[in-house]
Scaffold this active site. Structure first.
Site, PDB file in Angstrom:
ATOM      1  N   LYS A   1      -6.862  -5.043  -2.988  1.00 19.75           N
ATOM      2  CA  LYS A   1      -7.611  -5.544  -1.841  1.00 19.75           C
ATOM      3  C   LYS A   1      -8.430  -4.441  -1.403  1.00 19.75           C
ATOM      4  CE  LYS A   1      -3.995  -4.307   1.107  1.00 19.75           C
ATOM      5  NZ  LYS A   1      -4.840  -3.219   1.947  1.00 19.75           N
TER       6      LYS A   1
ATOM      7  N   ASP B   1      -4.509  -0.660  -1.554  1.00 23.20           N
ATOM      8  CA  ASP B   1      -5.828  -0.633  -1.142  1.00 23.20           C
ATOM      9  C   ASP B   1      -6.838  -0.089  -2.140  1.00 23.20           C
ATOM     10  OD1 ASP B   1      -6.902  -1.125   1.427  1.00 23.20           O
ATOM     11  OD2 ASP B   1      -6.895   1.142   2.117  1.00 23.20           O
TER      12      ASP B   1
ATOM     13  N   HIS C   1     -10.399   7.124   1.982  1.00 21.46           N
ATOM     14  CA  HIS C   1      -9.019   6.956   1.115  1.00 21.46           C
ATOM     15  C   HIS C   1      -9.175   6.069   0.098  1.00 21.46           C
ATOM     16  CE1 HIS C   1      -9.509   3.876   4.332  1.00 21.46           C
ATOM     17  NE2 HIS C   1      -8.344   3.400   3.609  1.00 21.46           N
TER      18      HIS C   1
ATOM     19  N   ASP D   1       0.789  -1.248  -0.110  1.00 15.49           N
ATOM     20  CA  ASP D   1      -0.119   0.116  -0.149  1.00 15.49           C
ATOM     21  C   ASP D   1       0.871   1.255  -0.104  1.00 15.49           C
ATOM     22  OD1 ASP D   1      -1.877  -2.079   0.285  1.00 15.49           O
ATOM     23  OD2 ASP D   1      -2.948  -1.217   2.061  1.00 15.49           O
TER      24      ASP D   1
ATOM     25  N   CYS E   1      -2.038  -2.762   7.841  1.00 18.36           N
ATOM     26  CA  CYS E   1      -1.990  -3.795   6.591  1.00 18.36           C
ATOM     27  C   CYS E   1      -0.552  -4.505   6.792  1.00 18.36           C
ATOM     28  CB  CYS E   1      -1.916  -2.924   5.231  1.00 18.36           C
ATOM     29  SG  CYS E   1      -3.612  -2.393   5.121  1.00 18.36           S
TER      30      CYS E   1
HETATM   31  C1  VGL Z   1      -4.743   0.657   5.899  1.00 14.51           C
HETATM   32  C2  VGL Z   1      -5.949   1.486   7.211  1.00 14.51           C
HETATM   33  C3  VGL Z   1      -7.093   1.603   6.274  1.00 14.51           C
HETATM   34  C4  VGL Z   1      -3.170   0.277   5.416  1.00 14.51           C
HETATM   35  C5  VGL Z   1      -5.685   0.224   4.713  1.00 14.51           C
HETATM   36  O1  VGL Z   1      -2.785   0.050   4.185  1.00 14.51           O
HETATM   37  O2  VGL Z   1      -2.508   0.129   6.416  1.00 14.51           O
HETATM   38  N1  VGL Z   1      -4.769   1.204   6.826  1.00 14.51           N
HETATM   39  N2  VGL Z   1      -6.790   1.024   5.207  1.00 14.51           N
HETATM   40 ZN    ZN Z   2      -8.373   0.972   3.313  1.00 10.37          ZN
END
Ligand code: VGL
Ligand code: ZN
Length: 214
Positions: free
Chosen positions: A117, A56, A92, A14, A162
């Protein structure tokens, strides 16, 4: 943890604009992971290893967004039928938005597989292996096992979400698992979550190593 060419995979988690400074869910120093990860990707590539980058990738009305739940705000926790506790976030990584793009300096050329994902409206996915119901597979385990990968090295964002969930699943699935401490950064919410994540990973048998020790 030993790095041996063709049985190792680098998983870049991510590294997207929304998790970098000025992004919608900014992680402090998030962009600092790009340089070590680019270096590692070249190294893995030359050694015959595999490189996976995850993204993400949420629909605009995703269940993890506070705005999808009137009266809730980012940071609140929600009970969902399939998920014990879902933290609510600001909007996000919306599919197709600039915030969902990989950081512009992340070198995608050596990446073999891009895995998205969190694209199901009612289900979030922190781990690159299983979504947050802990049952729905992303297919990554089959991909890696099909290639004979036995060791995974993880970097990216965010340490306490993540990266943490991916590392714990990888260890549970039988991979030798390392988190590259200089190539991850954390959200830090709730307070202490990064330290807790590191401790939980270490207790699960995950190696915490510096990228220069590969
Ligand atoms: C993530 C919060 C929400 C991450 C993704 O990539 O760690 N954290 N979505
Ligand atoms: Zn997320």
């Amino acid at each position: 943890m030993k790095f041996d060419g063709i049985t190792s995979a680098l998983i870049i988690i991510d590294v997207q604009n929304d998790f970098c400074p000025a992004g919608a869910l900014a992680v402090a120093g998030g962009d600092e992971v790009v340089e070590p990860l680019n270096r590692l990707a070249d190294h893995f590539s030359e050694a015959g290893g595999k490189i996976i980058a995850t993204a993400d990738w949420h629909p605009p009305d995703h269940v993890s967004f506070a705005r999808s739940h009137p009266g809730r705000k980012p940071g609140d926790a929600l009970e969902l039928p399939a998920v014990k506790e879902q933290v609510l976030w600001s909007v996000h990584c919306v599919q197709g938005s600039p915030g969902a793009d990989f950081h512009a300096q992340l070198n995608l050329n050596p990446v073999h597989c891009i895995l998205r994902k969190g694209f199901r409206r009612n289900l979030d996915s922190y781990s690159a292996f299983f979504e947050n119901d802990r049952l729905t597979s992303t297919g990554l385990d089959g991909f890696l096992k099909g290639l004979g990968i036995t060791a995974v090295f993880l970097g990216g964002l965010a340490t306490d979400y993540c990266v943490r969930y991916t590392a714990l699943d990888a260890a549970r699935l039988g991979y030798r698992t390392a988190v590259l401490t200089d190539a991850v950064r954390g959200v830090g919410y709730p307070a202490g979550s990064v330290e807790k994540a590191l401790e939980t990973m270490r207790n699960a048998g995950v190696s915490l190593i510096h990228s220069r020790d590969i």
